[in-house]
Design a protein around this motif. Structure first.
Motif, PDB file in Angstrom:
ATOM      1  N   ALA A   8     -38.470  13.143   8.137  1.00  0.00           N
ATOM      2  CA  ALA A   8     -37.200  13.813   8.403  1.00  0.00           C
ATOM      3  C   ALA A   8     -36.612  14.231   7.066  1.00  0.00           C
ATOM      4  O   ALA A   8     -36.984  13.718   6.012  1.00  0.00           O
ATOM      5  CB  ALA A   8     -36.234  12.887   9.135  1.00  0.00           C
ATOM      6  N   VAL A   9     -35.695  15.174   7.124  1.00  0.00           N
ATOM      7  CA  VAL A   9     -34.968  15.635   5.945  1.00  0.00           C
ATOM      8  C   VAL A   9     -33.489  15.391   6.206  1.00  0.00           C
ATOM      9  O   VAL A   9     -32.982  15.729   7.278  1.00  0.00           O
ATOM     10  CB  VAL A   9     -35.215  17.141   5.689  1.00  0.00           C
ATOM     11  N   VAL A  10     -32.807  14.790   5.237  1.00  0.00           N
ATOM     12  CA  VAL A  10     -31.370  14.564   5.349  1.00  0.00           C
ATOM     13  C   VAL A  10     -30.676  15.662   4.554  1.00  0.00           C
ATOM     14  O   VAL A  10     -30.942  15.854   3.367  1.00  0.00           O
ATOM     15  CB  VAL A  10     -30.969  13.176   4.809  1.00  0.00           C
ATOM     16  N   HIS A  11     -29.787  16.383   5.220  1.00  0.00           N
ATOM     17  CA  HIS A  11     -29.066  17.501   4.609  1.00  0.00           C
ATOM     18  C   HIS A  11     -27.579  17.189   4.641  1.00  0.00           C
ATOM     19  O   HIS A  11     -26.981  17.095   5.714  1.00  0.00           O
ATOM     20  CB  HIS A  11     -29.360  18.792   5.388  1.00  0.00           C
ATOM     21  N   ALA A  70     -17.762   7.932   2.796  1.00  0.00           N
ATOM     22  CA  ALA A  70     -19.164   7.547   2.612  1.00  0.00           C
ATOM     23  C   ALA A  70     -19.696   6.725   3.787  1.00  0.00           C
ATOM     24  O   ALA A  70     -20.835   6.918   4.215  1.00  0.00           O
ATOM     25  CB  ALA A  70     -19.329   6.783   1.306  1.00  0.00           C
ATOM     26  N   ALA A  71     -18.872   5.842   4.334  1.00  0.00           N
ATOM     27  CA  ALA A  71     -19.321   5.015   5.461  1.00  0.00           C
ATOM     28  C   ALA A  71     -19.647   5.873   6.678  1.00  0.00           C
ATOM     29  O   ALA A  71     -20.588   5.590   7.413  1.00  0.00           O
ATOM     30  CB  ALA A  71     -18.265   3.966   5.805  1.00  0.00           C
ATOM     31  N   ASP A  76     -23.657   8.415  10.255  1.00  0.00           N
ATOM     32  CA  ASP A  76     -24.266   9.619  10.826  1.00  0.00           C
ATOM     33  C   ASP A  76     -25.775   9.635  10.579  1.00  0.00           C
ATOM     34  O   ASP A  76     -26.576   9.911  11.479  1.00  0.00           O
ATOM     35  CB  ASP A  76     -23.683  10.890  10.204  1.00  0.00           C
ATOM     36  N   ILE A  77     -26.149   9.350   9.345  1.00  0.00           N
ATOM     37  CA  ILE A  77     -27.564   9.402   8.961  1.00  0.00           C
ATOM     38  C   ILE A  77     -28.355   8.320   9.688  1.00  0.00           C
ATOM     39  O   ILE A  77     -29.423   8.596  10.250  1.00  0.00           O
ATOM     40  CB  ILE A  77     -27.716   9.295   7.435  1.00  0.00           C
ATOM     41  N   VAL A  78     -27.832   7.104   9.687  1.00  0.00           N
ATOM     42  CA  VAL A  78     -28.535   6.003  10.352  1.00  0.00           C
ATOM     43  C   VAL A  78     -28.698   6.293  11.837  1.00  0.00           C
ATOM     44  O   VAL A  78     -29.782   6.133  12.406  1.00  0.00           O
ATOM     45  CB  VAL A  78     -27.797   4.658  10.126  1.00  0.00           C
ATOM     46  N   LYS A  79     -27.632   6.770  12.475  1.00  0.00           N
ATOM     47  CA  LYS A  79     -27.688   7.091  13.912  1.00  0.00           C
ATOM     48  C   LYS A  79     -28.748   8.171  14.184  1.00  0.00           C
ATOM     49  O   LYS A  79     -29.543   8.045  15.111  1.00  0.00           O
ATOM     50  CB  LYS A  79     -26.320   7.547  14.386  1.00  0.00           C
ATOM     51  N   ALA A  80     -28.730   9.211  13.367  1.00  0.00           N
ATOM     52  CA  ALA A  80     -29.688  10.303  13.570  1.00  0.00           C
ATOM     53  C   ALA A  80     -31.123   9.834  13.350  1.00  0.00           C
ATOM     54  O   ALA A  80     -32.021  10.178  14.117  1.00  0.00           O
ATOM     55  CB  ALA A  80     -29.354  11.464  12.638  1.00  0.00           C
ATOM     56  N   LEU A  84     -34.580   9.328  16.074  1.00  0.00           N
ATOM     57  CA  LEU A  84     -35.895   9.939  15.870  1.00  0.00           C
ATOM     58  C   LEU A  84     -37.024   8.933  16.051  1.00  0.00           C
ATOM     59  O   LEU A  84     -38.171   9.320  16.226  1.00  0.00           O
ATOM     60  CB  LEU A  84     -35.986  10.539  14.472  1.00  0.00           C
ATOM     61  N   ALA A  85     -36.675   7.660  15.961  1.00  0.00           N
ATOM     62  CA  ALA A  85     -37.707   6.612  16.007  1.00  0.00           C
ATOM     63  C   ALA A  85     -38.270   6.453  17.399  1.00  0.00           C
ATOM     64  O   ALA A  85     -37.762   6.752  18.398  1.00  0.00           O
ATOM     65  CB  ALA A  85     -37.134   5.286  15.525  1.00  0.00           C
TER      66      ALA A  85
END
Length: 85
Positions: A8-11, A70-71, A76-80, A84-85
């Motif tokens: 995955a790519v984090v943007h 930041a939190a 957001d990133i962790v949820k996304a 995907l997993a």
């Protein structure tokens, strides 16, 4: 060259106005309005096409609004990524 395999790519997305304000607030000599505008032009010309390349190759691109605390960005990133997993 070997092939790059990405899961995955984090943007991280932020408006030019907010990024400019942050960079100008650092007080560094190389953070001029002209230099910041040039960095955004490079981002649009170089980075955005790469993101489209990843999307076209079926690699998920996870977007998060970087103007949040930041939190919230982390959440957001962790949820996304978990979705995907």
């Amino acid at each position: 060259h070997g092939q790059l395999h990405a899961t995955a790519v984090v943007h991280l997305e932020a408006s030019q106005t907010s990024v400019s304000k942050r960079l100008l607030g650092r007080g560094r000599q190389d953070d001029t309005e002209e230099a910041i505008a040039a960095r955004f032009a490079e981002y649009e010309q170089a980075v955005l096409p790469i993101l489209e390349h990843f999307k076209a190759a079926g690699v998920p691109v996870v977007n998060s609004v970087a103007e949040q605390p930041a939190a919230a960005v982390h959440a957001d990133i962790v949820k996304a990524l978990k979705s995907l997993a």
